[in-house]
Scaffold this active site. Sequence first.
Site, PDB file in Angstrom:
ATOM      1  N   THR A 126       0.834  -1.211   0.000  1.00  0.00           N
ATOM      2  CA  THR A 126       0.000   0.000   0.000  1.00  0.00           C
ATOM      3  C   THR A 126       0.861   1.249   0.000  1.00  0.00           C
ATOM      4  O   THR A 126       2.008   1.215   0.460  1.00  0.00           O
ATOM      5  CB  THR A 126      -0.914   0.011   1.246  1.00  0.00           C
ATOM      6  OG1 THR A 126      -1.525   1.294   1.367  1.00  0.00           O
ATOM      7  CG2 THR A 126      -0.144  -0.252   2.536  1.00  0.00           C
ATOM      8  N   ASP A 127       0.293   2.350  -0.472  1.00  0.00           N
ATOM      9  CA  ASP A 127       1.042   3.624  -0.433  1.00  0.00           C
ATOM     10  C   ASP A 127       1.231   4.128   0.999  1.00  0.00           C
ATOM     11  O   ASP A 127       2.057   5.005   1.249  1.00  0.00           O
ATOM     12  CB  ASP A 127       0.353   4.704  -1.292  1.00  0.00           C
ATOM     13  CG  ASP A 127      -1.011   5.140  -0.764  1.00  0.00           C
ATOM     14  OD1 ASP A 127      -1.568   4.490   0.143  1.00  0.00           O
ATOM     15  OD2 ASP A 127      -1.536   6.153  -1.279  1.00  0.00           O
ATOM     16  N   GLU A 128       0.456   3.550   1.952  1.00  0.00           N
ATOM     17  CA  GLU A 128       0.581   4.028   3.340  1.00  0.00           C
ATOM     18  C   GLU A 128       1.934   3.692   3.944  1.00  0.00           C
ATOM     19  O   GLU A 128       2.291   4.226   4.992  1.00  0.00           O
ATOM     20  CB  GLU A 128      -0.556   3.460   4.200  1.00  0.00           C
ATOM     21  CG  GLU A 128      -1.905   3.978   3.775  1.00  0.00           C
ATOM     22  CD  GLU A 128      -2.975   3.906   4.858  1.00  0.00           C
ATOM     23  OE1 GLU A 128      -2.639   3.737   6.037  1.00  0.00           O
ATOM     24  OE2 GLU A 128      -4.149   4.024   4.501  1.00  0.00           O
ATOM     25  N   TYR A 151      -1.618  -0.265  11.305  1.00  0.00           N
ATOM     26  CA  TYR A 151      -1.901  -0.924  10.014  1.00  0.00           C
ATOM     27  C   TYR A 151      -0.737  -0.751   9.052  1.00  0.00           C
ATOM     28  O   TYR A 151      -0.198  -1.724   8.513  1.00  0.00           O
ATOM     29  CB  TYR A 151      -3.187  -0.357   9.384  1.00  0.00           C
ATOM     30  CG  TYR A 151      -3.289  -0.644   7.898  1.00  0.00           C
ATOM     31  CD1 TYR A 151      -3.533  -1.930   7.433  1.00  0.00           C
ATOM     32  CD2 TYR A 151      -3.118   0.373   6.952  1.00  0.00           C
ATOM     33  CE1 TYR A 151      -3.600  -2.204   6.073  1.00  0.00           C
ATOM     34  CE2 TYR A 151      -3.187   0.110   5.591  1.00  0.00           C
ATOM     35  CZ  TYR A 151      -3.429  -1.179   5.151  1.00  0.00           C
ATOM     36  OH  TYR A 151      -3.495  -1.458   3.807  1.00  0.00           O
ATOM     37  N   LYS A 155       1.893  -3.468   7.390  1.00  0.00           N
ATOM     38  CA  LYS A 155       2.028  -3.665   5.936  1.00  0.00           C
ATOM     39  C   LYS A 155       3.479  -3.415   5.506  1.00  0.00           C
ATOM     40  O   LYS A 155       4.002  -4.090   4.621  1.00  0.00           O
ATOM     41  CB  LYS A 155       1.085  -2.725   5.171  1.00  0.00           C
ATOM     42  CG  LYS A 155      -0.386  -3.079   5.253  1.00  0.00           C
ATOM     43  CD  LYS A 155      -0.740  -4.403   4.567  1.00  0.00           C
ATOM     44  CE  LYS A 155      -0.616  -4.356   3.055  1.00  0.00           C
ATOM     45  NZ  LYS A 155      -1.073  -5.628   2.435  1.00  0.00           N
TER      46      LYS A 155
HETATM   47  P1  NAD Z   1     -10.473  -6.282   2.728  1.00  0.00           P
HETATM   48  O1  NAD Z   1     -10.360  -6.026   4.185  1.00  0.00           O
HETATM   49  O2  NAD Z   1     -11.721  -5.913   2.007  1.00  0.00           O
HETATM   50  O3  NAD Z   1     -10.217  -7.831   2.434  1.00  0.00           O
HETATM   51  C1  NAD Z   1      -9.215  -8.562   3.072  1.00  0.00           C
HETATM   52  C2  NAD Z   1      -9.497 -10.049   2.835  1.00  0.00           C
HETATM   53  O4  NAD Z   1      -8.423 -10.800   3.432  1.00  0.00           O
HETATM   54  C3  NAD Z   1     -10.793 -10.553   3.470  1.00  0.00           C
HETATM   55  O5  NAD Z   1     -11.482 -11.378   2.561  1.00  0.00           O
HETATM   56  C4  NAD Z   1     -10.327 -11.347   4.684  1.00  0.00           C
HETATM   57  O6  NAD Z   1     -11.207 -12.396   5.052  1.00  0.00           O
HETATM   58  C5  NAD Z   1      -8.987 -11.875   4.174  1.00  0.00           C
HETATM   59  N1  NAD Z   1      -8.060 -12.212   5.270  1.00  0.00           N
HETATM   60  C6  NAD Z   1      -7.764 -11.432   6.344  1.00  0.00           C
HETATM   61  N2  NAD Z   1      -6.871 -12.081   7.134  1.00  0.00           N
HETATM   62  C7  NAD Z   1      -6.599 -13.268   6.529  1.00  0.00           C
HETATM   63  C8  NAD Z   1      -5.749 -14.351   6.830  1.00  0.00           C
HETATM   64  N3  NAD Z   1      -4.994 -14.358   7.944  1.00  0.00           N
HETATM   65  N4  NAD Z   1      -5.686 -15.392   5.986  1.00  0.00           N
HETATM   66  C9  NAD Z   1      -6.454 -15.423   4.860  1.00  0.00           C
HETATM   67  N5  NAD Z   1      -7.293 -14.427   4.532  1.00  0.00           N
HETATM   68  C10 NAD Z   1      -7.356 -13.354   5.345  1.00  0.00           C
HETATM   69  O7  NAD Z   1      -9.211  -5.556   2.093  1.00  0.00           O
HETATM   70  P2  NAD Z   1      -9.044  -4.836   0.668  1.00  0.00           P
HETATM   71  O8  NAD Z   1      -9.432  -3.419   0.800  1.00  0.00           O
HETATM   72  O9  NAD Z   1      -9.639  -5.696  -0.384  1.00  0.00           O
HETATM   73  O10 NAD Z   1      -7.451  -4.868   0.546  1.00  0.00           O
HETATM   74  C11 NAD Z   1      -6.797  -5.995  -0.040  1.00  0.00           C
HETATM   75  C12 NAD Z   1      -5.299  -5.755   0.006  1.00  0.00           C
HETATM   76  O11 NAD Z   1      -4.977  -4.556  -0.712  1.00  0.00           O
HETATM   77  C13 NAD Z   1      -4.745  -5.573   1.419  1.00  0.00           C
HETATM   78  O12 NAD Z   1      -3.495  -6.214   1.474  1.00  0.00           O
HETATM   79  C14 NAD Z   1      -4.575  -4.066   1.553  1.00  0.00           C
HETATM   80  O13 NAD Z   1      -3.543  -3.750   2.445  1.00  0.00           O
HETATM   81  C15 NAD Z   1      -4.218  -3.689   0.119  1.00  0.00           C
HETATM   82  N6  NAD Z   1      -4.582  -2.322  -0.291  1.00  0.00           N
HETATM   83  C16 NAD Z   1      -5.851  -1.853  -0.089  1.00  0.00           C
HETATM   84  C17 NAD Z   1      -6.191  -0.584  -0.556  1.00  0.00           C
HETATM   85  C18 NAD Z   1      -7.578  -0.032  -0.379  1.00  0.00           C
HETATM   86  O14 NAD Z   1      -7.803   1.143  -0.672  1.00  0.00           O
HETATM   87  N7  NAD Z   1      -8.550  -0.804   0.063  1.00  0.00           N
HETATM   88  C19 NAD Z   1      -5.215   0.201  -1.206  1.00  0.00           C
HETATM   89  C20 NAD Z   1      -3.927  -0.305  -1.365  1.00  0.00           C
HETATM   90  C21 NAD Z   1      -3.624  -1.591  -0.920  1.00  0.00           C
HETATM   91  O1  DAU Z   2      -4.000   4.465   0.821  1.00  0.00           O
HETATM   92  C1  DAU Z   2      -4.330   3.121   0.754  1.00  0.00           C
HETATM   93  C2  DAU Z   2      -5.116   2.708   1.987  1.00  0.00           C
HETATM   94  O2  DAU Z   2      -6.404   3.292   1.858  1.00  0.00           O
HETATM   95  C3  DAU Z   2      -5.213   1.188   2.153  1.00  0.00           C
HETATM   96  O3  DAU Z   2      -3.930   0.668   2.382  1.00  0.00           O
HETATM   97  C4  DAU Z   2      -6.142   0.831   3.324  1.00  0.00           C
HETATM   98  O4  DAU Z   2      -6.321  -0.569   3.385  1.00  0.00           O
HETATM   99  C5  DAU Z   2      -7.485   1.496   3.087  1.00  0.00           C
HETATM  100  O5  DAU Z   2      -8.324   1.241   4.199  1.00  0.00           O
HETATM  101  C6  DAU Z   2      -7.323   3.007   2.888  1.00  0.00           C
HETATM  102  O6  DAU Z   2      -6.912   3.644   4.130  1.00  0.00           O
HETATM  103  P1  DAU Z   2      -7.540   5.041   4.612  1.00  0.00           P
HETATM  104  O7  DAU Z   2      -7.360   5.150   6.067  1.00  0.00           O
HETATM  105  O8  DAU Z   2      -7.044   6.160   3.756  1.00  0.00           O
HETATM  106  O9  DAU Z   2      -9.092   4.752   4.224  1.00  0.00           O
HETATM  107  P2  DAU Z   2     -10.461   5.111   5.002  1.00  0.00           P
HETATM  108  O10 DAU Z   2     -11.556   4.880   4.039  1.00  0.00           O
HETATM  109  O11 DAU Z   2     -10.508   4.463   6.333  1.00  0.00           O
HETATM  110  O12 DAU Z   2     -10.313   6.679   5.238  1.00  0.00           O
HETATM  111  C7  DAU Z   2     -10.153   7.570   4.135  1.00  0.00           C
HETATM  112  C8  DAU Z   2     -10.076   8.982   4.699  1.00  0.00           C
HETATM  113  O13 DAU Z   2     -11.357   9.323   5.235  1.00  0.00           O
HETATM  114  C9  DAU Z   2      -9.086   9.135   5.842  1.00  0.00           C
HETATM  115  O14 DAU Z   2      -8.474  10.427   5.756  1.00  0.00           O
HETATM  116  C10 DAU Z   2      -9.958   9.049   7.096  1.00  0.00           C
HETATM  117  C11 DAU Z   2     -11.279   9.647   6.631  1.00  0.00           C
HETATM  118  N1  DAU Z   2     -12.481   9.091   7.269  1.00  0.00           N
HETATM  119  C12 DAU Z   2     -12.667   7.741   7.255  1.00  0.00           C
HETATM  120  C13 DAU Z   2     -13.779   7.180   7.824  1.00  0.00           C
HETATM  121  C14 DAU Z   2     -13.990   5.680   7.820  1.00  0.00           C
HETATM  122  C15 DAU Z   2     -13.436   9.935   7.821  1.00  0.00           C
HETATM  123  O15 DAU Z   2     -13.267  11.171   7.812  1.00  0.00           O
HETATM  124  N2  DAU Z   2     -14.549   9.375   8.383  1.00  0.00           N
HETATM  125  C16 DAU Z   2     -14.761   8.030   8.423  1.00  0.00           C
HETATM  126  O16 DAU Z   2     -15.792   7.591   8.989  1.00  0.00           O
END
Ligand code: NAD
Ligand code: DAU
Length: 338
Positions: A126-128, A151, A155
């Site tokens: 992730t970019d985080e 988190y 990662k």
């Molecule tokens: P999500 O939380 O929607 O899904 C995660 C999945 O992983 C779920 O199906 C969960 O059951 C499974 N899981 C969790 N722990 C596990 C384990 N120990 N063994 C097997 N399965 C397990 O997450 P997402 O938003 O789809 O993100 C997927 C990946 O992409 C993550 O690695 C996250 O860090 C990365 N990512 C997410 C974002 C975003 O914006 N959502 C951006 C960049 C990278």
């Molecule tokens: O940048 C990539 C990441 O983006 C992924 O690695 C993570 O898995 C994914 O969860 C996401 O992280 P963020 O923390 O950026 O996403 P979230 O949707 O939780 O929050 C987005 C922004 O919105 C953040 O600045 C916090 C704010 N926020 C979030 C929630 C849930 C609010 O203001 N109110 C809220 O209720």
Amino acid sequence: MKVLCVTGGCGFIGSNFIRLMLAGHPGLSILNLDKLTYAGNPENLADIENNSRYAFARGDIADRAFLEEALSRGPVDAVVNFAAESHVDRSILDSGPFVRTNVVGTQVLMDVCRELKIGRFVQVSTDEVYGSLGPDGLFTEDTPLAPNSPYSASKTAGDLLVRAYHHTFGFPAVITRCSNNYGPYQFPEKIIPLFISNALAGQSLPVYGQGLNVRDWIHVEDHCRGVEAALLKGRAGEVYNFGGRCELTNIELTRTLLRLLGKPESLIRHVTDRPGHDLRYAIDCSKAERELGWSPRISFADGLKSTIDWYLGHGEWVEHIRSGEYAKYYEQQYGGRL
Ligand code: NAD
Ligand code: DAU
């Protein structure tokens, strides 16, 4: 490549990725390994669960015996690791599951892949991992890693273990780092689906602090095409950034959502800020464009509109999650074989 293992395929991005790969690669079979945590929803793949090129096994990527058994059922050519605890706010409440899955799980998964001599591995990072930007500049693949939340620290640890396994053992891995995704099947704890479903239910939208934090939004389909390109064309040992070139403050995003949904701004409620809240993420994805021939295709205007339409058309999916009903789905379908 004939058989691809996807971990975390019942989550948001993993389920979109499996659908994209099955549709785009007619000769490919997919084995989905997922623990089905609260975020894993088998309903996300209900439309393909009877596809003869798809198989599912429930288990934990930190469980070596499970992985050895599941990955030895037949030859697996490559693994894409999406499995993770993914929500920053949950990591602030309890970081234990984050270390277990994102760090230990990544290590155990790589050890089993090495043992079975699996020839390709993609770590979806992730970019985080880069921490937070000030008002200017972009994250490149060379930006020093400086994670700020439990988190992102977990990662980063997983990401660096993958780097070290490549350096030490020649482990054939590629790392991807993407910005904030949005699109269908996103669990309604993340800002966009949470705010859409709250607004539709007439509930308030909890904006952290003043809402001036900036995120770089990318449609999940563009991210999935990036992971596909990294899997097929990425150079082992390399990192590829993906982003949508779409920076928005949270308050701009919230107002846009309310306008598109025809709901009043009086639903906005400013609440206590997230502890350690990263100010700004923004990605330079020119390396992926140059080396992988990838670029984001879906404009935010089109992507957000289609995402809202998807949530409007999938009220039952959201309701199943909100009520906890979704957890029963797999058991009902498969008679309690879990
Ligand atoms: P999500 O939380 O929607 O899904 C995660 C999945 O992983 C779920 O199906 C969960 O059951 C499974 N899981 C969790 N722990 C596990 C384990 N120990 N063994 C097997 N399965 C397990 O997450 P997402 O938003 O789809 O993100 C997927 C990946 O992409 C993550 O690695 C996250 O860090 C990365 N990512 C997410 C974002 C975003 O914006 N959502 C951006 C960049 C990278
Ligand atoms: O940048 C990539 C990441 O983006 C992924 O690695 C993570 O898995 C994914 O969860 C996401 O992280 P963020 O923390 O950026 O996403 P979230 O949707 O939780 O929050 C987005 C922004 O919105 C953040 O600045 C916090 C704010 N926020 C979030 C929630 C849930 C609010 O203001 N109110 C809220 O209720």
